[in-house]
Design an enzyme around this catalytic site. Structure first.
Site, PDB file in Angstrom:
ATOM      1  N   GLY A  69     -10.706 -10.132   1.903  1.00  0.00           N
ATOM      2  CA  GLY A  69     -11.342  -9.197   2.825  1.00  0.00           C
ATOM      3  C   GLY A  69     -12.448  -9.834   3.640  1.00  0.00           C
ATOM      4  O   GLY A  69     -13.444 -10.300   3.087  1.00  0.00           O
ATOM      5  N   GLY A  70     -12.255  -9.898   4.943  1.00  0.00           N
ATOM      6  CA  GLY A  70     -13.304 -10.391   5.833  1.00  0.00           C
ATOM      7  C   GLY A  70     -13.554 -11.888   5.750  1.00  0.00           C
ATOM      8  O   GLY A  70     -14.613 -12.357   6.173  1.00  0.00           O
ATOM      9  N   MET A 119       0.855  -1.201   0.000  1.00  0.00           N
ATOM     10  CA  MET A 119       0.000   0.000   0.000  1.00  0.00           C
ATOM     11  C   MET A 119       0.880   1.236   0.000  1.00  0.00           C
ATOM     12  O   MET A 119       1.897   1.277   0.695  1.00  0.00           O
ATOM     13  CB  MET A 119      -0.891   0.025   1.240  1.00  0.00           C
ATOM     14  N   GLY A 163      -6.444 -12.588   6.554  1.00  0.00           N
ATOM     15  CA  GLY A 163      -5.441 -11.920   7.370  1.00  0.00           C
ATOM     16  C   GLY A 163      -5.707 -12.104   8.844  1.00  0.00           C
ATOM     17  O   GLY A 163      -5.069 -12.925   9.525  1.00  0.00           O
ATOM     18  N   SER A 164      -6.683 -11.370   9.366  1.00  0.00           N
ATOM     19  CA  SER A 164      -6.938 -11.419  10.809  1.00  0.00           C
ATOM     20  C   SER A 164      -7.399 -12.803  11.249  1.00  0.00           C
ATOM     21  O   SER A 164      -7.081 -13.233  12.364  1.00  0.00           O
ATOM     22  CB  SER A 164      -7.950 -10.343  11.209  1.00  0.00           C
ATOM     23  N   HIS A 169      -0.231  -8.152  -3.689  1.00  0.00           N
ATOM     24  CA  HIS A 169      -1.441  -7.382  -3.986  1.00  0.00           C
ATOM     25  C   HIS A 169      -1.072  -5.909  -3.915  1.00  0.00           C
ATOM     26  O   HIS A 169      -0.882  -5.368  -2.831  1.00  0.00           O
ATOM     27  CB  HIS A 169      -2.514  -7.765  -2.948  1.00  0.00           C
ATOM     28  N   GLY A 207      -7.415  -1.439   2.027  1.00  0.00           N
ATOM     29  CA  GLY A 207      -6.712  -0.485   2.884  1.00  0.00           C
ATOM     30  C   GLY A 207      -6.390  -1.023   4.266  1.00  0.00           C
ATOM     31  O   GLY A 207      -5.357  -0.698   4.816  1.00  0.00           O
ATOM     32  N   PHE A 208      -7.284  -1.845   4.807  1.00  0.00           N
ATOM     33  CA  PHE A 208      -7.090  -2.295   6.190  1.00  0.00           C
ATOM     34  C   PHE A 208      -7.569  -3.729   6.366  1.00  0.00           C
ATOM     35  O   PHE A 208      -8.535  -4.144   5.722  1.00  0.00           O
ATOM     36  CB  PHE A 208      -7.857  -1.372   7.145  1.00  0.00           C
ATOM     37  N   GLY A 209      -6.912  -4.431   7.277  1.00  0.00           N
ATOM     38  CA  GLY A 209      -7.385  -5.747   7.679  1.00  0.00           C
ATOM     39  C   GLY A 209      -8.489  -5.611   8.714  1.00  0.00           C
ATOM     40  O   GLY A 209      -8.767  -4.513   9.212  1.00  0.00           O
ATOM     41  N   GLY A 210      -9.134  -6.729   8.991  1.00  0.00           N
ATOM     42  CA  GLY A 210     -10.091  -6.775  10.083  1.00  0.00           C
ATOM     43  C   GLY A 210     -11.446  -6.150   9.809  1.00  0.00           C
ATOM     44  O   GLY A 210     -12.216  -5.916  10.731  1.00  0.00           O
TER      45      GLY A 210
HETATM   46  C1  DX5 Z   1      -7.077  -5.257   2.686  1.00  0.00           C
HETATM   47  C2  DX5 Z   1      -6.077  -6.270   2.251  1.00  0.00           C
HETATM   48  C3  DX5 Z   1      -6.332  -7.637   2.753  1.00  0.00           C
HETATM   49  C4  DX5 Z   1      -6.308  -7.770   4.251  1.00  0.00           C
HETATM   50  C5  DX5 Z   1      -7.377  -8.722   4.605  1.00  0.00           C
HETATM   51  O1  DX5 Z   1      -6.941  -4.118   1.916  1.00  0.00           O
HETATM   52  O2  DX5 Z   1      -6.032  -6.358   0.841  1.00  0.00           O
HETATM   53  O3  DX5 Z   1      -5.460  -8.590   2.166  1.00  0.00           O
HETATM   54  O4  DX5 Z   1      -5.109  -8.234   4.782  1.00  0.00           O
HETATM   55  O5  DX5 Z   1      -7.491  -8.779   5.985  1.00  0.00           O
HETATM   56  P1  DX5 Z   1      -8.722  -9.537   6.662  1.00  0.00           P
HETATM   57  O6  DX5 Z   1      -8.653 -10.969   6.240  1.00  0.00           O
HETATM   58  O7  DX5 Z   1      -8.501  -9.318   8.102  1.00  0.00           O
HETATM   59  O8  DX5 Z   1      -9.989  -8.874   6.144  1.00  0.00           O
HETATM   60 ZN    ZN Z   2      -4.896  -8.011  -0.058  1.00  0.00          ZN
END
Ligand code: DX5
Ligand code: ZN
Length: 232
Positions: A177-178, A38, A198-199, A67, A143-146
């Protein structure tokens, strides 16, 4: 396929965090390692870039799935392929020359991936997707995990799955995502081949176990008639 996203890992212990999802005797482990790049412009967050990817390539045998949530991927994407990433994904919303990017990535020895944000339709990209190896459907705003899974994005997964199953496209359908134990079944039913998590992986007490648990949930929910996807 399960692709743990290191965005939710402890960046100060990255090599250990990666090793925790690698395969061991009797356990397949992560198929790909998802690396979220990012630039604080395409998305309002800043993570890591090529030097960290190069360090990861030296630290693990797990194929890297990069990514790129960055502006001007036309300029930067090929460097990740040249470094040795297995799959390099750019955003349709950020790229100028999608055909040129796919050609350059493949020429540099990587798979070419195209990602679309939750509100980006698939239709305008159907022609260009014939030149791509993976389609990454974002199921949260990048942009963000979780964040929470957006179920409406599965319509695009079904659409892509149908086009692949009827021979109109030849690519791997990936979702990001999610994804967790509650949402992965719906995504598997819709026809996802590769699940980024991710999370759900790195917040678990045992990341390696979380990978296998997600895989078993996805496998149980995948349509029985599905022929296993080729693994680009
Ligand atoms: C978000 C990222 C994802 C992120 C997913 O912009 O592209 O790869 O790590 O995280 P989770 O699985 O926690 O939604
Ligand atoms: Zn990603």
């Amino acid at each position: 396929m399960i692709a743990p996203s290191i965005l939710s890992a402890d960046f100060a212990r990255l090599a250990d965090e990666v090793a925790s999802v690698a395969g061991t005797v009797g356990r397949p482990g992560a198929d790909w390692l998802h690396v979220d790049v990012m630039d604080n412009h395409f998305v309002p967050n800043l993570t890591l870039g090529l030097p960290v990817v190069q360090a990861l390539l030296a630290a693990t045998d797990i194929p890297l799935d990069c990514h790129l949530m960055i502006e001007d991927p036309d300029r930067w994407a090929v460097g990740y392929a040249e470094a040795g990433a297995h799959n390099v994904t750019v955003h349709a919303e950020a790229a100028a020359d999608l055909l040129g990017i796919a050609r350059d990535l493949r020429a540099a020895g990587s798979r070419a991936g195209l990602s679309i944000k939750p509100n980006t339709p698939l239709e305008p990209y159907l022609d260009v997707l014939r030149h791509y190896d993976t389609l990454l459907v974002m199921s949260v705003e990048p942009g963000f995990g979780g964040q929470s899974f957006i179920p409406e994005t599965l319509a695009k997964v079904r659409q892509a799955r149908h086009l692949v199953d009827t021979g109109h496209l030849r690519l791997l359908v990936e979702i990001d995502g999610g994804i967790n134990a509650q949402t992965i079944e719906a995504a598997a039913e819709a026809g996802v081949d590769c699940f980024v998590a991710g999370s759900a992986v790195y917040s678990a007490a045992d990341a390696g176990e979380a990978v296998e648990y997600l895989r078993s949930k996805a496998a149980a929910a995948a349509p029985a008639h599905r022929t296993p996807a080729e693994r680009p």
